[in-house]
Write a protein that holds these residues in place. Sequence first.
Motif, PDB file in Angstrom:
ATOM      1  N   LEU A 229     -35.815  31.608  -9.677  1.00  0.00           N
ATOM      2  CA  LEU A 229     -34.947  31.499  -8.507  1.00  0.00           C
ATOM      3  C   LEU A 229     -33.471  31.398  -8.854  1.00  0.00           C
ATOM      4  O   LEU A 229     -32.689  32.299  -8.626  1.00  0.00           O
ATOM      5  CB  LEU A 229     -35.339  30.260  -7.686  1.00  0.00           C
ATOM      6  CG  LEU A 229     -36.544  30.404  -6.780  1.00  0.00           C
ATOM      7  CD1 LEU A 229     -36.921  29.065  -6.200  1.00  0.00           C
ATOM      8  CD2 LEU A 229     -36.215  31.387  -5.666  1.00  0.00           C
ATOM      9  N   LYS A 230     -33.171  30.258  -9.449  1.00  0.00           N
ATOM     10  CA  LYS A 230     -31.753  29.940  -9.634  1.00  0.00           C
ATOM     11  C   LYS A 230     -31.057  30.911 -10.560  1.00  0.00           C
ATOM     12  O   LYS A 230     -29.889  31.195 -10.391  1.00  0.00           O
ATOM     13  CB  LYS A 230     -31.622  28.518 -10.196  1.00  0.00           C
ATOM     14  CG  LYS A 230     -32.254  27.448  -9.324  1.00  0.00           C
ATOM     15  CD  LYS A 230     -31.451  27.210  -8.082  1.00  0.00           C
ATOM     16  CE  LYS A 230     -32.054  26.084  -7.246  1.00  0.00           C
ATOM     17  NZ  LYS A 230     -31.350  25.906  -5.968  1.00  0.00           N
ATOM     18  N   GLN A 231     -31.819  31.388 -11.530  1.00  0.00           N
ATOM     19  CA  GLN A 231     -31.164  32.219 -12.525  1.00  0.00           C
ATOM     20  C   GLN A 231     -30.757  33.575 -11.991  1.00  0.00           C
ATOM     21  O   GLN A 231     -30.077  34.325 -12.670  1.00  0.00           O
ATOM     22  CB  GLN A 231     -32.077  32.380 -13.747  1.00  0.00           C
ATOM     23  CG  GLN A 231     -32.025  31.205 -14.696  1.00  0.00           C
ATOM     24  CD  GLN A 231     -30.622  30.844 -15.092  1.00  0.00           C
ATOM     25  OE1 GLN A 231     -30.057  29.872 -14.591  1.00  0.00           O
ATOM     26  NE2 GLN A 231     -30.008  31.631 -15.948  1.00  0.00           N
ATOM     27  N   THR A 232     -31.206  33.906 -10.804  1.00  0.00           N
ATOM     28  CA  THR A 232     -30.824  35.212 -10.244  1.00  0.00           C
ATOM     29  C   THR A 232     -29.970  35.038  -8.991  1.00  0.00           C
ATOM     30  O   THR A 232     -29.867  35.947  -8.175  1.00  0.00           O
ATOM     31  CB  THR A 232     -32.092  36.024  -9.895  1.00  0.00           C
ATOM     32  OG1 THR A 232     -32.918  35.237  -9.043  1.00  0.00           O
ATOM     33  CG2 THR A 232     -32.858  36.402 -11.150  1.00  0.00           C
ATOM     34  N   THR A 233     -29.407  33.858  -8.826  1.00  0.00           N
ATOM     35  CA  THR A 233     -28.595  33.600  -7.625  1.00  0.00           C
ATOM     36  C   THR A 233     -27.182  33.164  -8.013  1.00  0.00           C
ATOM     37  O   THR A 233     -27.011  32.221  -8.777  1.00  0.00           O
ATOM     38  CB  THR A 233     -29.250  32.490  -6.753  1.00  0.00           C
ATOM     39  OG1 THR A 233     -30.587  32.847  -6.477  1.00  0.00           O
ATOM     40  CG2 THR A 233     -28.483  32.310  -5.450  1.00  0.00           C
ATOM     41  N   VAL A 234     -26.190  33.862  -7.455  1.00  0.00           N
ATOM     42  CA  VAL A 234     -24.785  33.475  -7.651  1.00  0.00           C
ATOM     43  C   VAL A 234     -24.186  33.218  -6.269  1.00  0.00           C
ATOM     44  O   VAL A 234     -24.454  33.968  -5.321  1.00  0.00           O
ATOM     45  CB  VAL A 234     -23.993  34.591  -8.367  1.00  0.00           C
ATOM     46  CG1 VAL A 234     -22.502  34.231  -8.454  1.00  0.00           C
ATOM     47  CG2 VAL A 234     -24.552  34.828  -9.756  1.00  0.00           C
TER      48      VAL A 234
END
Lengths: 241, 420
Positions: free
Chosen positions: B70-75
């Motif tokens: 999740l987080k690693q693909t969200t900016v």
Amino acid sequence: MSAEDLVPPVIELAAVHRTYPGPPEVTALHPTNLTVRRGDYLVVVGPSGSGKSTLLNLLGLLDRPTGGSYRLDGVDVSGLPERDRTALRGGRIGFVFQAFHLLPHRTALENVMLAQIYNGTPRSARRAAARAALSQVGLDHRTHALPTTLSGGERQRVAVARALVTAPALLLCDEPTGNLDSTTARRLLELFDSLHAAGLTIVMITHSAEVARRAQRIVTISDGMLREGGRAEPAPAGAPT
Amino acid sequence: MRWRRDRRVPERSTLGVRDLAAEATAGILQRPARSLLTTLGTVLGVGAFVAVLGLTSTAAGQISSHFDALKQTTVTVTDVGDGRERDKDAPAPVAFPGDADQRVTALNGAVGAGVFWPVSLSKPVIGASVAVTARSSGNAGDLPVYAASAGLFGAIEPTVRVGRVFDRFHDRRGERVAVLGAAAAARLGISQLHAQPAVFINGAAFTVVGIIDDAERLPELLLGIIVPRGTAERMYRPPDPTISPAQMVIRTRLGAAQLIARQAALALRPDRPDLLQATPPADPHQLSDSVSGELTGLFLTLAAICLVIGAVGITNTTLVAVLERVGEIGLRRSLGARPRHIAAQFLTESTVLGTVGGLTGTALGVGVVLTVALVRDWTAVLDPATVLPAPLIGSVVGMLAGLYPALRAATTEPLEALRR
């Protein structure tokens, strides 16, 4: 020169003495001269505290004399470093103790083979030599028995086989019959007789009159003084011979 | 029979490696129960060591995978404004340009992007009927209203329960359409769209085109009403960057988040990149390292304590063995063993015990890690650089622990030993 003088000595003590530093300082063995020739069967008799064990320990290179000269099998061992004394002890002296000193978790054969570990006997030759030694003491049928399953006499025979397996120049025995009943002791002494007859040099410490009678030669020790001849003290009533 | 003496007396007594190994093994096996108990401390110490390192690396792996998903693909890019004081009734326009979604998705590594902000309404009246007033019970004025560009749905990938989401056409034309979050729809009593329901926001009707059910990247949307950005800009005031700033959510390919975070502001506003602040996700390695670092430090201390206890145990039992076997030591000395031979035997025994403890402990530690991973449905992560040398720790502990007893054994006088 007598015929006896032609036989080379195994033990030559010249003014050997042993003093334990105190305080108080105790002289356990006064200056002593003693010659034991090859094939001799010598018994040292004397009361407790007379210096018998001190003499045996000096002869067995387990202890160093305070002074004097000791030649073992032609080698002057007085000034040898401990490393060489250890090698001589393992190669030229066989010990038989009153308390047997067998390793309880090893078979008779393994106990005998233990003596060959440190003197450079090849591993391939050990088993056969140990079997031969056990056969020599009449225990070829008990090679795989543990000491706990052996009688006292059998245990001491294993200990004798262990002492013989390295083909020593000298067999030192410290009260070998001390823990045995009279019948068993007599059989063991017959074994020593046969070994002596075969040419083995034996020095034995004992209280026993019967043992002393069997010996070719007796020396008496008293208060650290050694003298040729004499007779053993009668054994206390009930004590094993 | 004639007694024949062997004159080949060795110059010095020897103890071969095979004999040493055999004697040490026999020494260990003659008291198997005690030997087993002696190794226990090393087993626990090495086992704890392997388990701690294995569990922390396994747990760190799970943290990484969660972030990867999740987080690693969200900016997130936030409109931070220019910091200047403005009239309360005329705030600065949104810093995101009208084609913000296209600008960002053109970047290599960006998959989807969309802008959103909470619409600020004064005294909102929201209901599923035009008849709803501020005082009526059907007023859902507390429901948040979000303005969103069409690209937002591509970025957050919501599950559409019914209908559809609005698109660039609705956005560009300022159509009065709305997408409801599942919770907001339930609140308004809207579950089906075949009757073409509408939501009335301060009297303005918005046709409901869809209801979304699941939006992991932006779950707060499920509680609100989402209207097109173009519509919101025409009908309502722009958001205040100091209170509820406009934000952009960018979905990236795995591993591209940090790069997109560095490029987004410049791609969106090459003239004023300072108006936008991109927030990259936490570095999973740093996070897991910080989590596992603290745990590892703590548990490794415990493992070290276990090893020390194990070493003391081996020292004690070896020392007792030396005292018990003093007769054997005397015998060996009388048979020609040198002090170094005696020391080597006892040192080998304690080293072998330590090695056995190390091997057993390693197996135990690996077993614990595998069991925990199985129970928790994790993927076990075991670093060979940790597991393979672990038995050696046992060997070293055993050897160090055996030093003093071996020295005691070596210095035992044969005369004394034989008298006991």
